[in-house]
Design a protein around this motif. Structure first.
Motif, PDB file in Angstrom:
ATOM      1  N   ASP A 148     -46.990  31.974   4.524  1.00  0.00           N
ATOM      2  CA  ASP A 148     -45.576  32.205   4.205  1.00  0.00           C
ATOM      3  C   ASP A 148     -44.658  31.047   4.606  1.00  0.00           C
ATOM      4  O   ASP A 148     -43.445  31.195   4.666  1.00  0.00           O
ATOM      5  N   LYS A 149     -45.229  29.875   4.867  1.00  0.00           N
ATOM      6  CA  LYS A 149     -44.424  28.741   5.322  1.00  0.00           C
ATOM      7  C   LYS A 149     -44.255  27.650   4.271  1.00  0.00           C
ATOM      8  O   LYS A 149     -43.588  26.641   4.512  1.00  0.00           O
ATOM      9  N   ALA A 150     -44.885  27.817   3.103  1.00  0.00           N
ATOM     10  CA  ALA A 150     -44.826  26.772   2.073  1.00  0.00           C
ATOM     11  C   ALA A 150     -45.214  27.385   0.730  1.00  0.00           C
ATOM     12  O   ALA A 150     -45.579  28.564   0.647  1.00  0.00           O
ATOM     13  N   SER A 151     -45.140  26.575  -0.320  1.00  0.00           N
ATOM     14  CA  SER A 151     -45.519  27.043  -1.650  1.00  0.00           C
ATOM     15  C   SER A 151     -47.036  27.139  -1.768  1.00  0.00           C
ATOM     16  O   SER A 151     -47.779  26.567  -0.975  1.00  0.00           O
ATOM     17  N   VAL A 152     -47.482  27.864  -2.775  1.00  0.00           N
ATOM     18  CA  VAL A 152     -48.914  28.013  -3.043  1.00  0.00           C
ATOM     19  C   VAL A 152     -49.583  26.652  -3.165  1.00  0.00           C
ATOM     20  O   VAL A 152     -50.689  26.441  -2.657  1.00  0.00           O
ATOM     21  N   HIS A 153     -48.910  25.687  -3.811  1.00  0.00           N
ATOM     22  CA  HIS A 153     -49.502  24.369  -4.047  1.00  0.00           C
ATOM     23  C   HIS A 153     -49.837  23.645  -2.739  1.00  0.00           C
ATOM     24  O   HIS A 153     -50.848  22.944  -2.648  1.00  0.00           O
ATOM     25  N   TYR A 154     -48.985  23.804  -1.714  1.00  0.00           N
ATOM     26  CA  TYR A 154     -49.272  23.165  -0.431  1.00  0.00           C
ATOM     27  C   TYR A 154     -50.509  23.771   0.225  1.00  0.00           C
ATOM     28  O   TYR A 154     -51.335  23.054   0.807  1.00  0.00           O
ATOM     29  N   TYR A 155     -50.641  25.098   0.139  1.00  0.00           N
ATOM     30  CA  TYR A 155     -51.808  25.744   0.753  1.00  0.00           C
ATOM     31  C   TYR A 155     -53.094  25.358   0.023  1.00  0.00           C
ATOM     32  O   TYR A 155     -54.133  25.161   0.658  1.00  0.00           O
ATOM     33  N   ALA A 164     -49.870   0.465  -0.671  1.00  0.00           N
ATOM     34  CA  ALA A 164     -49.610  -0.842  -1.289  1.00  0.00           C
ATOM     35  C   ALA A 164     -49.666  -0.748  -2.808  1.00  0.00           C
ATOM     36  O   ALA A 164     -49.008  -1.501  -3.522  1.00  0.00           O
ATOM     37  N   VAL A 165     -50.452   0.211  -3.301  1.00  0.00           N
ATOM     38  CA  VAL A 165     -50.590   0.392  -4.746  1.00  0.00           C
ATOM     39  C   VAL A 165     -49.555   1.374  -5.262  1.00  0.00           C
ATOM     40  O   VAL A 165     -48.925   1.160  -6.293  1.00  0.00           O
ATOM     41  N   GLU A 166     -49.382   2.460  -4.530  1.00  0.00           N
ATOM     42  CA  GLU A 166     -48.467   3.520  -4.985  1.00  0.00           C
ATOM     43  C   GLU A 166     -47.768   4.134  -3.782  1.00  0.00           C
ATOM     44  O   GLU A 166     -48.415   4.687  -2.897  1.00  0.00           O
ATOM     45  N   PRO A 167     -46.428   4.055  -3.701  1.00  0.00           N
ATOM     46  CA  PRO A 167     -45.695   4.611  -2.560  1.00  0.00           C
ATOM     47  C   PRO A 167     -45.956   6.115  -2.408  1.00  0.00           C
ATOM     48  O   PRO A 167     -46.092   6.822  -3.400  1.00  0.00           O
ATOM     49  N   ILE A 168     -46.016   6.573  -1.146  1.00  0.00           N
ATOM     50  CA  ILE A 168     -46.234   7.992  -0.874  1.00  0.00           C
ATOM     51  C   ILE A 168     -44.966   8.774  -1.205  1.00  0.00           C
ATOM     52  O   ILE A 168     -43.861   8.402  -0.814  1.00  0.00           O
ATOM     53  N   LYS A 169     -45.142   9.843  -1.946  1.00  0.00           N
ATOM     54  CA  LYS A 169     -44.004  10.689  -2.315  1.00  0.00           C
ATOM     55  C   LYS A 169     -44.076  11.995  -1.558  1.00  0.00           C
ATOM     56  O   LYS A 169     -45.147  12.511  -1.287  1.00  0.00           O
ATOM     57  N   GLN A 170     -42.882  12.538  -1.258  1.00  0.00           N
ATOM     58  CA  GLN A 170     -42.850  13.873  -0.677  1.00  0.00           C
ATOM     59  C   GLN A 170     -43.109  14.882  -1.787  1.00  0.00           C
ATOM     60  O   GLN A 170     -42.875  14.623  -2.964  1.00  0.00           O
ATOM     61  N   GLY A 171     -43.560  16.054  -1.391  1.00  0.00           N
ATOM     62  CA  GLY A 171     -43.870  17.083  -2.382  1.00  0.00           C
ATOM     63  C   GLY A 171     -45.353  17.380  -2.395  1.00  0.00           C
ATOM     64  O   GLY A 171     -46.169  16.565  -1.949  1.00  0.00           O
ATOM     65  N   SER A 172     -45.702  18.546  -2.889  1.00  0.00           N
ATOM     66  CA  SER A 172     -47.101  18.963  -2.869  1.00  0.00           C
ATOM     67  C   SER A 172     -47.922  18.254  -3.933  1.00  0.00           C
ATOM     68  O   SER A 172     -47.391  17.741  -4.914  1.00  0.00           O
ATOM     69  N   PHE A 173     -49.210  18.248  -3.718  1.00  0.00           N
ATOM     70  CA  PHE A 173     -50.183  17.650  -4.628  1.00  0.00           C
ATOM     71  C   PHE A 173     -50.646  18.772  -5.559  1.00  0.00           C
ATOM     72  O   PHE A 173     -51.380  19.666  -5.146  1.00  0.00           O
ATOM     73  N   HIS A 174     -50.166  18.756  -6.797  1.00  0.00           N
ATOM     74  CA  HIS A 174     -50.448  19.867  -7.710  1.00  0.00           C
ATOM     75  C   HIS A 174     -51.859  19.774  -8.288  1.00  0.00           C
ATOM     76  O   HIS A 174     -52.288  18.723  -8.745  1.00  0.00           O
TER      77      HIS A 174
END
Length: 329
Positions: free
Chosen positions: A118-125, A287-297
């Motif tokens: 219950d602390k994040a979206s389904v995608h994060y879990y 170095a190749v791709e900056p880290i973005k916030q948000g879940s990994f879908h």
């Protein structure tokens, strides 16, 4: 290995050699799957498809395509940030590595009853679950294999049912997604499931679900008395017991004064090593791709027919309990 299973393995190997020769992306991701244990990997998929080489071949190819399409090979370079969010996930998705069996198999503890999701979206879990799977398969198991000088490709899971309530009904959808991902893409990775601290509600649900499971799955599940300490000590040392199995009646908890003992804790060595590994991988890839916030879908698979029937039966049984409780029976 019998003649029939060896024939199936040879047939599957020939089918895979052909498809991997033709499709390089599948070849690359297959290396992350097998980690040098090709025969053992093919055998897992054959077991999952009752030694039918054609069906096992389709299952592996579907798995590899899912990995490529969802960039699973890169998931260990995608940290869950900020740290407070990750801590919240660890506090509500209770899983950890407590140690190793005497045979060298990693022992994973899972707090089924007290996980709240219950602390994040389904995608994060889902992201967190797959990261633990991938870290197990790419780091933990190869390290154990090297230490014991033989292929170690499976683990042991101790499922703590402490706190299991009717509210588990709200988590069935997420748990079905996670278990379907495992069934289709990480088959036969668990050697044995040990159920401990089982309340009456689990026993009643197990009674109706057990007949629906395939025989090979039923054989893996052992429901132990109480916290299961004495039985588990037959296969592992005391230091590898999950914290909720160390004292009869101690139960489980989300938190412990000593993070080194509570394998669910973000401060436990396993989770520290896992998170540091992911952060290091992210720095390499940054170095190749900056880290973005948000879940990994990740694409959620349709549950297999067997799984769908089990979920339907489980929901029905939990609804009966709910109605019974409301009526004061």
């Amino acid at each position: 290995m019998g003649l029939v299973s060896q024939d199936a393995l040879n047939q599957l190997q020939a089918l895979m050699d052909q498809v991997l020769l033709e499709e390089e992306p599948l070849q690359r991701t297959f290396q992350n799957v097998h980690q040098g244990c090709v025969a053992e990997t093919l055998t897992r998929f054959l077991k999952a498809r009752e030694w039918n080489a054609t069906k096992a071949h389709k299952m592996i190819v579907d798995c590899l395509k899912w990995r490529v399409q969802n960039e699973i090979d890169n998931i260990l370079s995608k940290p869950i940030i900020p740290t407070d969010l990750y801590r919240g996930i660890r506090d509500s998705q209770l899983i950890g590595l407590s140690g190793y069996s005497r045979e060298g198999l990693p022992v994973f503890a899972i707090g089924v009853g007290l996980s709240t999701f219950d602390k994040a979206s389904v995608h994060y879990y889902v992201q967190s679950h797959i990261q633990i799977n991938e870290y197990r398969d790419r780091v933990i198991l190869p390290s154990a294999s090297k230490k014991h000088e033989r292929p170690i490709t499976t683990c042991v899971k101790v499922l703590d049912m402490t706190g299991l309530k009717l509210s588990a009904l709200n988590q069935i959808k997420l748990l079905t997604i996670i278990s379907s991902i495992d069934d289709l893409n990480y088959p036969e990775k668990t050697n044995t499931y040990y159920i401990v601290n089982a309340p009456y509600i689990f026993s009643a649900c197990w009674k109706v679900v057990k007949p629906l499971l395939q025989e090979r799955t039923r054989r893996k599940v052992q429901v132990l008395q109480g916290c299961g300490r004495d039985e588990l000590l037959k296969i592992m040392d005391y230091t590898s017991l999950p914290h909720f199995c160390r004292r009869e009646g101690s139960g489980s908890s989300r938190h412990s004064e000593n993070g080194n003992e509570n394998c669910y804790s973000v401060d436990h060595p396993f989770h520290k090593q896992l998170y540091n590994y992911i952060k290091e991988q992210s720095r390499i890839h940054e170095a190749v791709e900056p880290i973005k916030q948000g879940s990994f879908h990740v694409d959620f698979p349709e549950p297999p027919a067997e799984k769908a029937e089990i979920v339907k039966t489980l929901e029905s049984e939990l609804h009966k309990f709910k109605i019974s409780n409301e009526n004061g029976d």
